[in-house]
Enzyme design. Structure first.
Site, mmCIF file in Angstrom:
data_model
loop_
_atom_site.group_PDB
_atom_site.id
_atom_site.type_symbol
_atom_site.label_atom_id
_atom_site.label_comp_id
_atom_site.label_asym_id
_atom_site.label_seq_id
_atom_site.Cartn_x
_atom_site.Cartn_y
_atom_site.Cartn_z
ATOM 1 N N SER A 44 12.725 -14.999 -28.792
ATOM 2 C CA SER A 44 13.111 -15.533 -30.097
ATOM 3 C C SER A 44 11.949 -16.106 -30.891
ATOM 4 O O SER A 44 12.049 -16.245 -32.109
ATOM 5 C CB SER A 44 14.173 -16.619 -29.925
ATOM 6 O OG SER A 44 13.707 -17.650 -29.072
ATOM 7 N N ASP A 342 16.269 -26.290 -34.190
ATOM 8 C CA ASP A 342 17.467 -26.495 -33.371
ATOM 9 C C ASP A 342 17.005 -27.081 -32.039
ATOM 10 O O ASP A 342 15.901 -27.626 -31.960
ATOM 11 C CB ASP A 342 18.283 -25.200 -33.225
ATOM 12 C CG ASP A 342 17.502 -24.058 -32.582
ATOM 13 O OD1 ASP A 342 16.500 -24.321 -31.892
ATOM 14 O OD2 ASP A 342 17.903 -22.889 -32.776
ATOM 15 N N HIS A 345 14.109 -24.175 -30.800
ATOM 16 C CA HIS A 345 13.122 -23.489 -31.633
ATOM 17 C C HIS A 345 12.472 -24.418 -32.661
ATOM 18 O O HIS A 345 13.162 -25.227 -33.290
ATOM 19 C CB HIS A 345 13.789 -22.318 -32.358
ATOM 20 C CG HIS A 345 14.493 -21.385 -31.429
ATOM 21 N ND1 HIS A 345 15.854 -21.434 -31.199
ATOM 22 C CD2 HIS A 345 14.012 -20.382 -30.650
ATOM 23 C CE1 HIS A 345 16.187 -20.511 -30.322
ATOM 24 N NE2 HIS A 345 15.088 -19.861 -29.968
#
Length: 368
Positions: A44, A342, A345
């Site tokens: 990610s 979040d 991340h």
């Protein structure tokens, strides 16, 4: 239309296609003499939206993700804005944003020629890791690259395509999910690899195999990123701190595992580089540190303009990520004051700082 007219028309179309392709190549070479393309693999931290096109719950193509992106569009990037690889692609003069390979808009030669990301949020080096959230395994990402390479060979010819790949940068960012979502969260791997060291060695063997796979495809410049201080991720603090809602400090017993892994990785990469000198002297493998810059942003947060370092901007900031961070979640008033967007991340600002911290290394890679 007669046969001669048809042949003339087809010849004209082919000539136009070849001229356009030549112009595209000239444009790339003019922008940067040393780097022809930027191909990215991983998780990610470098997935600009490939997970939008697969059946997985681990995606971010909805608000508030992307709220600070151009046009405030949620692209599938796990942040409020850009990723480090977007900044790198722009900095080295290839394209403003690095697109996901699975986006139908990426399915043209000019886009593929200058670079795409094959990364999938939730993936990792351990084959078990991508199966947890049904995302794209790293070997499958190499398969996608192979298909991309075949398309370029068909358009450019084998020799020009090989020359193109020799000047491309191959960038790998993975490993965090292997520890955070897999080893330290699920019991399965800990039953087999009873110490973090045993698991680190298992991962590094997969790293070696992955790099060897890229070299076999003609890669010459390979960059691999280490893992961050995982004990500082809000998600890890929440799950593993005895007083997570009262005292939210980094957990050094987890971050020390990341440090040890990064040292083992660097040692292994140096060994691989030495092995390649005899039969592939042009191949270069580079390590990029993200542990230090992220630790600096957390420890000296006021220097970087951050107010909050142990919770994310989205929701409570303690556990939310992906579908748990959504359009009805509470949001902090200013993401630029947060290191984390979040619970896992970083924010766009933190990613930009991470990019800036590694500009000297990027310059070295580009020019060597």
């Amino acid at each position: 239309m007669g046969t001669s007219d048809t042949h003339l028309l087809l010849s004209s179309i082919m000539l136009t296609f070849i001229l356009c392709l030549s112009c595209s190549m000239a444009k790339v070479e003019a922008l940067n003499k040393n780097v022809s393309a930027f191909y990215v693999f991983g998780d990610s931290t470098v997935d600009p939206g490939n997970n939008n096109y697969i059946d997985t719950p681990f995606r971010s193509d909805f608000p508030p993700y992307g709220m600070d992106f151009s046009s405030h569009v949620p692209t599938g990037r796990f942040s409020n804005g850009k990723l480090p690889t977007d900044y790198i692609a722009s900095y080295i003069g290839l394209k403003e944003l690095l697109p996901p390979y699975l986006d139908p808009n990426s399915n043209n030669l000019e886009v593929l020629m200058t670079g795409v990301s094959f990364a999938s949020a939730g993936s990792g080096f351990d084959p078990l890791t991508p199966s947890i959230s049904n995302v794209i395994p790293l070997p499958k990402q190499v398969e996608y690259f192979r298909a991309c390479k075949q398309r370029l060979e068909g358009a450019l010819g084998k020799q020009r395509s090989e020359d193109h790949m020799k000047k491309a940068v191959f960038f790998i960012s993975a490993g965090t999910n292997d520890f955070v979502l897999n080893y330290f969260t699920l019991p399965m791997r800990r039953k087999t690899y009873t110490t973090p060291l045993a698991y680190q060695q298992f991962l590094i063997q997969h790293v070696k195999e992955f790099i060897q796979g890229l070299l076999a495809e003609g890669a010459q410049k390979i960059v691999i990123v280490g893992v961050p201080p995982i004990g500082c991720l809000p998600f890890m603090i929440t799950l593993n701190s005895p007083n997570a809602f009262l005292q939210r400090d980094c957990l050094d017993n987890y971050s020390s595992v990341a440090r040890d892994y990064n040292l083992l990785l660097q040692r292994e990469l140096n060994g691989m580089q030495s092995q390649f000198r005899s039969f592939n002297p042009d191949a270069k493998i580079y390590y990029v540190d993200i542990y230090g810059p992220i630790a600096d942003m957390i420890q000296a947060h006021e220097k970087f303009g951050f107010d909050e370092v142990n919770s994310g901007c989205c929701g409570s900031g303690y556990i939310e990520a992906s579908v748990l961070c959504n359009k009805i979640s509470n949001l902090c008033p200013d993401p630029s004051k947060y290191v984390f967007w979040d619970s896992i991340h970083p924010t766009e600002k933190a990613y930009h700082n991470l990019f800036l911290a590694n500009v000297p290394k990027i310059d070295f890679i580009v020019n060597n």
